[in-house]
Design a protein around this motif. Sequence first.
Motif, PDB file in Angstrom:
ATOM      1  N   LEU A   5       0.839  -1.186   0.000  1.00 42.81           N
ATOM      2  CA  LEU A   5       0.000   0.000   0.000  1.00 42.81           C
ATOM      3  C   LEU A   5       0.878   1.240   0.000  1.00 42.81           C
ATOM      4  O   LEU A   5       1.915   1.279   0.663  1.00 42.81           O
ATOM      5  CB  LEU A   5      -0.911   0.032   1.228  1.00 42.81           C
ATOM      6  N   ARG A   7       0.640   5.863  -0.707  1.00 45.00           N
ATOM      7  CA  ARG A   7      -0.090   7.056  -1.119  1.00 45.00           C
ATOM      8  C   ARG A   7       0.310   7.423  -2.544  1.00 45.00           C
ATOM      9  O   ARG A   7       1.476   7.324  -2.906  1.00 45.00           O
ATOM     10  CB  ARG A   7       0.203   8.221  -0.173  1.00 45.00           C
ATOM     11  N   ILE A 126      -5.057   6.219  -1.752  1.00 43.77           N
ATOM     12  CA  ILE A 126      -4.279   5.053  -1.324  1.00 43.77           C
ATOM     13  C   ILE A 126      -4.406   3.968  -2.393  1.00 43.77           C
ATOM     14  O   ILE A 126      -5.510   3.583  -2.769  1.00 43.77           O
ATOM     15  CB  ILE A 126      -4.784   4.504   0.024  1.00 43.77           C
ATOM     16  N   GLU A 143      -7.448   9.173   1.424  1.00 35.83           N
ATOM     17  CA  GLU A 143      -7.051   9.921   2.612  1.00 35.83           C
ATOM     18  C   GLU A 143      -7.841  11.217   2.570  1.00 35.83           C
ATOM     19  O   GLU A 143      -7.752  11.961   1.585  1.00 35.83           O
ATOM     20  CB  GLU A 143      -5.551  10.180   2.629  1.00 35.83           C
ATOM     21  N   LEU A 158      -7.965   7.751   6.892  1.00 35.29           N
ATOM     22  CA  LEU A 158      -8.051   6.878   5.725  1.00 35.29           C
ATOM     23  C   LEU A 158      -9.396   6.166   5.737  1.00 35.29           C
ATOM     24  O   LEU A 158      -9.808   5.624   6.756  1.00 35.29           O
ATOM     25  CB  LEU A 158      -6.925   5.841   5.741  1.00 35.29           C
ATOM     26  N   ASP A 185      -3.750   5.634   9.968  1.00 36.01           N
ATOM     27  CA  ASP A 185      -2.533   5.521   9.164  1.00 36.01           C
ATOM     28  C   ASP A 185      -2.558   4.214   8.381  1.00 36.01           C
ATOM     29  O   ASP A 185      -3.492   3.420   8.496  1.00 36.01           O
ATOM     30  CB  ASP A 185      -1.279   5.617  10.035  1.00 36.01           C
ATOM     31  N   LEU A 186      -1.511   3.991   7.591  1.00 33.80           N
ATOM     32  CA  LEU A 186      -1.474   2.828   6.708  1.00 33.80           C
ATOM     33  C   LEU A 186      -1.309   1.516   7.465  1.00 33.80           C
ATOM     34  O   LEU A 186      -1.673   0.455   6.954  1.00 33.80           O
ATOM     35  CB  LEU A 186      -0.341   2.973   5.691  1.00 33.80           C
TER      36      LEU A 186
END
Length: 204
Positions: A5, A7, A126, A143, A158, A185-186
Amino acid sequence: MSEKLMRSSEIAKRPVVTFEGEDVAQVKDIVYAPDGGAVAGFTLAGRGLFSGPKKEVMPWRSVAALGPDAVMILSEDALTPADQMFAAAEDDGENSEPAPERRGDILGSTVLTDTGTDLGTVVDVIIEVSGRNGGQCDVVGYEIKSSESMKNKGATVLIPLPDTLAASGEHLMVPASATDFVRDDLAGFGAAVDAFRAQLKGTR
């Protein structure tokens, strides 16, 4: 979700390099597929301080690898004239169709639920890169700067997306249940996307 994953903004200005080591361009903008659910390709700029936009673009199918420091292609022949990628469909009456790609206009768009609630505006996209030799590059989340309807209004969060989504005009539609899988967050976001999509399949 064990795939990579990232951005979309992380890809901007990344160099485009052939397997022979030739630095042929850098990524300018991401181009999204008609429904916004996948990356169709990239517009390009020349390398160097004073280099402007290139007439060629890079369809996703031409990407051999999307690495942390460069986008790899087999050769410069993989680049495509821009008018071939962005050509609008000809108007032939009732069968006319809109131009097939969306460029960076997803950024700044309002995200609405299918019940009409404004969740916020998109500040980044994303994407998930899966498979070898370029593989697939799918849009799995936005995002967003959250609106007053969200618990953490004003924060950047997200939000996961379904396998298919509506991306039209200034509004991007998501199921209301997506708000149950929001992450900060991721880390762990891939699992949230999987759980959200599994829930959608279970309710169909």
